[in-house]
Motif scaffolding. Structure first.
Motif, PDB file in Angstrom:
ATOM      1  N   ALA A  79      29.882  63.334  61.546  1.00  0.00           N
ATOM      2  CA  ALA A  79      28.631  63.773  62.162  1.00  0.00           C
ATOM      3  C   ALA A  79      28.232  65.071  61.484  1.00  0.00           C
ATOM      4  CB  ALA A  79      28.799  63.964  63.663  1.00  0.00           C
ATOM      5  N   PHE A  80      26.940  65.206  61.167  1.00  0.00           N
ATOM      6  CA  PHE A  80      26.514  66.430  60.516  1.00  0.00           C
ATOM      7  C   PHE A  80      25.039  66.700  60.767  1.00  0.00           C
ATOM      8  CE2 PHE A  80      25.939  63.154  57.273  1.00  0.00           C
ATOM      9  CZ  PHE A  80      24.715  63.463  56.683  1.00  0.00           C
ATOM     10  N   ALA A  81      24.677  67.972  60.621  1.00  0.00           N
ATOM     11  CA  ALA A  81      23.290  68.413  60.645  1.00  0.00           C
ATOM     12  C   ALA A  81      22.942  68.925  59.261  1.00  0.00           C
ATOM     13  CB  ALA A  81      23.086  69.494  61.698  1.00  0.00           C
ATOM     14  N   PHE A  82      21.726  68.629  58.801  1.00  0.00           N
ATOM     15  CA  PHE A  82      21.336  68.916  57.429  1.00  0.00           C
ATOM     16  C   PHE A  82      19.946  69.526  57.386  1.00  0.00           C
ATOM     17  CE2 PHE A  82      21.164  68.399  52.920  1.00  0.00           C
ATOM     18  CZ  PHE A  82      19.844  68.107  52.625  1.00  0.00           C
ATOM     19  N   TRP A  83      19.804  70.536  56.513  1.00  0.00           N
ATOM     20  CA  TRP A  83      18.479  71.115  56.246  1.00  0.00           C
ATOM     21  C   TRP A  83      18.331  71.327  54.754  1.00  0.00           C
ATOM     22  CZ3 TRP A  83      17.172  75.895  54.012  1.00  0.00           C
ATOM     23  CH2 TRP A  83      15.805  76.209  54.045  1.00  0.00           C
ATOM     24  N   ALA A  84      17.134  71.025  54.231  1.00  0.00           N
ATOM     25  CA  ALA A  84      16.836  71.229  52.821  1.00  0.00           C
ATOM     26  C   ALA A  84      15.533  72.002  52.693  1.00  0.00           C
ATOM     27  CB  ALA A  84      16.718  69.888  52.094  1.00  0.00           C
ATOM     28  N   SER A  85      15.563  73.071  51.918  1.00  0.00           N
ATOM     29  CA  SER A  85      14.361  73.859  51.693  1.00  0.00           C
ATOM     30  C   SER A  85      13.338  73.053  50.900  1.00  0.00           C
ATOM     31  CB  SER A  85      14.721  75.134  50.925  1.00  0.00           C
ATOM     32  OG  SER A  85      13.552  75.806  50.503  1.00  0.00           O
ATOM     33  N   PRO A  86      12.054  73.205  51.205  1.00  0.00           N
ATOM     34  CA  PRO A  86      11.037  72.530  50.384  1.00  0.00           C
ATOM     35  C   PRO A  86      11.042  73.020  48.946  1.00  0.00           C
ATOM     36  CG  PRO A  86      10.103  73.284  52.472  1.00  0.00           C
ATOM     37  CD  PRO A  86      11.462  73.911  52.345  1.00  0.00           C
ATOM     38  N   ASP A  87      11.537  74.224  48.706  1.00  0.00           N
ATOM     39  CA  ASP A  87      11.597  74.810  47.368  1.00  0.00           C
ATOM     40  C   ASP A  87      12.999  74.601  46.813  1.00  0.00           C
ATOM     41  OD1 ASP A  87      11.610  76.310  45.068  1.00  0.00           O
ATOM     42  OD2 ASP A  87      10.763  78.107  45.989  1.00  0.00           O
ATOM     43  N   GLN A  88      13.135  73.694  45.844  1.00  0.00           N
ATOM     44  CA  GLN A  88      14.456  73.345  45.326  1.00  0.00           C
ATOM     45  C   GLN A  88      14.872  74.149  44.098  1.00  0.00           C
ATOM     46  OE1 GLN A  88      15.331  69.144  44.934  1.00  0.00           O
ATOM     47  NE2 GLN A  88      13.737  68.599  46.389  1.00  0.00           N
ATOM     48  N   THR A  89      14.010  75.024  43.598  1.00  0.00           N
ATOM     49  CA  THR A  89      14.312  75.671  42.323  1.00  0.00           C
ATOM     50  C   THR A  89      14.397  77.185  42.403  1.00  0.00           C
ATOM     51  OG1 THR A  89      11.953  75.711  41.766  1.00  0.00           O
ATOM     52  CG2 THR A  89      13.242  73.800  41.012  1.00  0.00           C
ATOM     53  N   SER A  90      13.868  77.786  43.455  1.00  0.00           N
ATOM     54  CA  SER A  90      13.910  79.240  43.564  1.00  0.00           C
ATOM     55  C   SER A  90      14.017  79.619  45.033  1.00  0.00           C
ATOM     56  CB  SER A  90      12.663  79.873  42.937  1.00  0.00           C
ATOM     57  OG  SER A  90      11.496  79.461  43.619  1.00  0.00           O
ATOM     58  N   ASN A  91      14.107  80.933  45.299  1.00  0.00           N
ATOM     59  CA  ASN A  91      14.257  81.415  46.668  1.00  0.00           C
ATOM     60  C   ASN A  91      15.427  80.726  47.360  1.00  0.00           C
ATOM     61  OD1 ASN A  91      13.593  83.107  48.789  1.00  0.00           O
ATOM     62  ND2 ASN A  91      12.176  81.644  49.713  1.00  0.00           N
ATOM     63  N   VAL A  92      16.601  80.921  46.793  1.00  0.00           N
ATOM     64  CA  VAL A  92      17.811  80.271  47.278  1.00  0.00           C
ATOM     65  C   VAL A  92      18.221  80.846  48.635  1.00  0.00           C
ATOM     66  CG1 VAL A  92      18.626  79.803  44.948  1.00  0.00           C
ATOM     67  CG2 VAL A  92      19.335  81.918  46.109  1.00  0.00           C
ATOM     68  N   ILE A  93      19.175  80.180  49.284  1.00  0.00           N
ATOM     69  CA  ILE A  93      19.735  80.684  50.537  1.00  0.00           C
ATOM     70  C   ILE A  93      20.545  81.940  50.230  1.00  0.00           C
ATOM     71  CG2 ILE A  93      21.345  80.199  52.417  1.00  0.00           C
ATOM     72  CD1 ILE A  93      20.581  77.225  52.081  1.00  0.00           C
ATOM     73  N   ALA A  94      20.218  83.027  50.934  1.00  0.00           N
ATOM     74  CA  ALA A  94      20.907  84.296  50.711  1.00  0.00           C
ATOM     75  C   ALA A  94      22.011  84.541  51.729  1.00  0.00           C
ATOM     76  CB  ALA A  94      19.915  85.446  50.748  1.00  0.00           C
ATOM     77  N   SER A  95      21.892  83.964  52.908  1.00  0.00           N
ATOM     78  CA  SER A  95      22.971  84.066  53.884  1.00  0.00           C
ATOM     79  C   SER A  95      22.887  82.875  54.825  1.00  0.00           C
ATOM     80  CB  SER A  95      22.898  85.372  54.684  1.00  0.00           C
ATOM     81  OG  SER A  95      21.725  85.432  55.475  1.00  0.00           O
ATOM     82  N   PHE A  96      24.064  82.400  55.229  1.00  0.00           N
ATOM     83  CA  PHE A  96      24.153  81.292  56.169  1.00  0.00           C
ATOM     84  C   PHE A  96      25.430  81.496  56.968  1.00  0.00           C
ATOM     85  CE2 PHE A  96      25.063  76.515  56.753  1.00  0.00           C
ATOM     86  CZ  PHE A  96      24.427  76.505  57.987  1.00  0.00           C
ATOM     87  N   ASN A  97      25.257  81.929  58.204  1.00  0.00           N
ATOM     88  CA  ASN A  97      26.391  82.317  59.037  1.00  0.00           C
ATOM     89  C   ASN A  97      26.422  81.496  60.321  1.00  0.00           C
ATOM     90  OD1 ASN A  97      26.811  84.352  57.109  1.00  0.00           O
ATOM     91  ND2 ASN A  97      25.524  85.795  58.240  1.00  0.00           N
ATOM     92  N   THR A  98      27.620  81.138  60.743  1.00  0.00           N
ATOM     93  CA  THR A  98      27.806  80.313  61.939  1.00  0.00           C
ATOM     94  C   THR A  98      29.057  80.778  62.669  1.00  0.00           C
ATOM     95  OG1 THR A  98      26.834  78.403  60.782  1.00  0.00           O
ATOM     96  CG2 THR A  98      28.053  77.956  62.805  1.00  0.00           C
ATOM     97  N   THR A  99      28.997  80.726  63.989  1.00  0.00           N
ATOM     98  CA  THR A  99      30.154  81.032  64.829  1.00  0.00           C
ATOM     99  C   THR A  99      30.564  79.788  65.590  1.00  0.00           C
ATOM    100  OG1 THR A  99      29.528  83.352  65.101  1.00  0.00           O
ATOM    101  CG2 THR A  99      30.967  82.412  66.793  1.00  0.00           C
ATOM    102  N   TRP A 100      31.861  79.500  65.617  1.00  0.00           N
ATOM    103  CA  TRP A 100      32.351  78.438  66.491  1.00  0.00           C
ATOM    104  C   TRP A 100      33.775  78.761  66.926  1.00  0.00           C
ATOM    105  CZ3 TRP A 100      32.061  77.339  61.173  1.00  0.00           C
ATOM    106  CH2 TRP A 100      33.195  76.823  60.555  1.00  0.00           C
ATOM    107  N   THR A 101      34.231  78.051  67.943  1.00  0.00           N
ATOM    108  CA  THR A 101      35.560  78.267  68.515  1.00  0.00           C
ATOM    109  C   THR A 101      36.493  77.144  68.080  1.00  0.00           C
ATOM    110  OG1 THR A 101      34.640  79.424  70.427  1.00  0.00           O
ATOM    111  CG2 THR A 101      36.854  78.510  70.674  1.00  0.00           C
TER     112      THR A 101
END
Length: 283
Positions: A79-101
């Motif tokens: 099972a997974f959740a997915f997101w894709a930026s409309p811009d595939q060539t620039s303005n990359v992801i700079a941070s992606f943080n998640t908390t879980w137990t």
């Protein structure tokens, strides 16, 4: 369900013969590295450097993309959740943080391998991945019939993979899984740090990566599960999800999801968005 054909085309489910790592079952060259090590792209090679800068492994990059096939039932991305930026060539992801137990221990141990992670990825079927990973079971990084965490970098269909030594954690421990863009090189190569910020010994640096990381995942992945009791019970909540892009913007993030109905496991969207987002994994 909000996962259409476009998202499926952008991020195929993985499953090929070989060793079992987060990101798919594939043939790989694997390196266990000390916490604080750097994975750097140098010309047509990938160099693995230990924390004092000594080159441990120079490894040629593999330019061809490995075809990715659909997984078998009850293994792979459950099972997974997915997101894709409309811009595939620039303005990359700079941070992606998640908390879980950390979930409860599974009731049974039958040699299963279960992974949880948030990750940044390429789009359009490419399979270079940066990910902080919680695992139950034995992976190429090590482990056993207990929970442990490590940071992983999988390159180009996972033909090359690097990971820190798994650090044992316990059910009920809260994990802060962070991926951060620290700098760029000449504006076209990206330097990331991945770690569990509250677990010492899990830091990994990826340098001079030319891939544009513009897609993100929150995932349950598993192999060798023989019954429902090989999973934890209850729910696992991915919360306080935070994302920023390279230009400082907060993306308009709406998750697509895919669930494995045969396993009776689902990812539920509690709150979309890149500020305080929340997803619940239901077993």
């Amino acid at each position: 369900m909000r996962l259409g054909f476009l998202t499926l085309a952008l991020f195929p489910i993985l499953g090929l013969a070989g060793s079992v790592s987060p990101g798919g079952v594939q043939s790989k060259t694997s390196y266990l590295v000390p916490s604080g090590s750097r994975i750097t792209h140098v010309g047509d090679e990938i160099h693995v450097l230990d924390p004092d800068g000594t080159t441990v492994h120079p490894t040629p990059q593999i330019s061809s993309r490995t075809p990715i096939s659909s997984r078998q039932e009850e293994s792979g991305y459950i099972a997974f959740a997915f997101w894709a930026s409309p811009d595939q060539t620039s303005n990359v992801i700079a941070s992606f943080n998640t908390t879980w137990t950390v979930p409860p221990d599974p009731e049974t141990s039958n040699g299963q391998l279960v992974y949880y992670f948030n990750s940044i990825n390429q789009q359009a079927g490419a399979s270079t991945i940066i990910q902080p990973v919680l695992q139950w079971g034995v992976s190429p990084a090590g482990g056993g019939d207990y929970w442990s965490v490590a940071s992983w970098y999988l390159f180009n269909g996972s033909e090359i993979e690097c990971f820190t030594t798994p650090v044992r954690v316990n059910a009920g421990d809260v994990l802060h899984a962070n991926i951060e863009l620290t700098s760029t090189t000449a504006g076209t190569a990206y330097n990331y740090t991945v770690e569990f910020s509250n677990v010492p010994g899990t830091t990994l640096h990826v340098e001079n990566a030319v891939e544009a990381y513009t897609a993100a995942l929150e995932t349950l992945e598993a192999y060798g599960v023989t019954s429902a009791s090989d999973y934890p019970t209850g729910t696992t909540v991915f919360e306080d999800i935070q994302m920023r892009m390279q230009d400082g913007s907060v993306p308009s993030l709406m998750w697509g999801i895919q669930n494995d109905e045969a396993d009776g496991i689902s990812m539920v969207i509690d709150k979309d968005g890149a500020e305080g987002g929340r997803l619940t994994l239901v077993y």
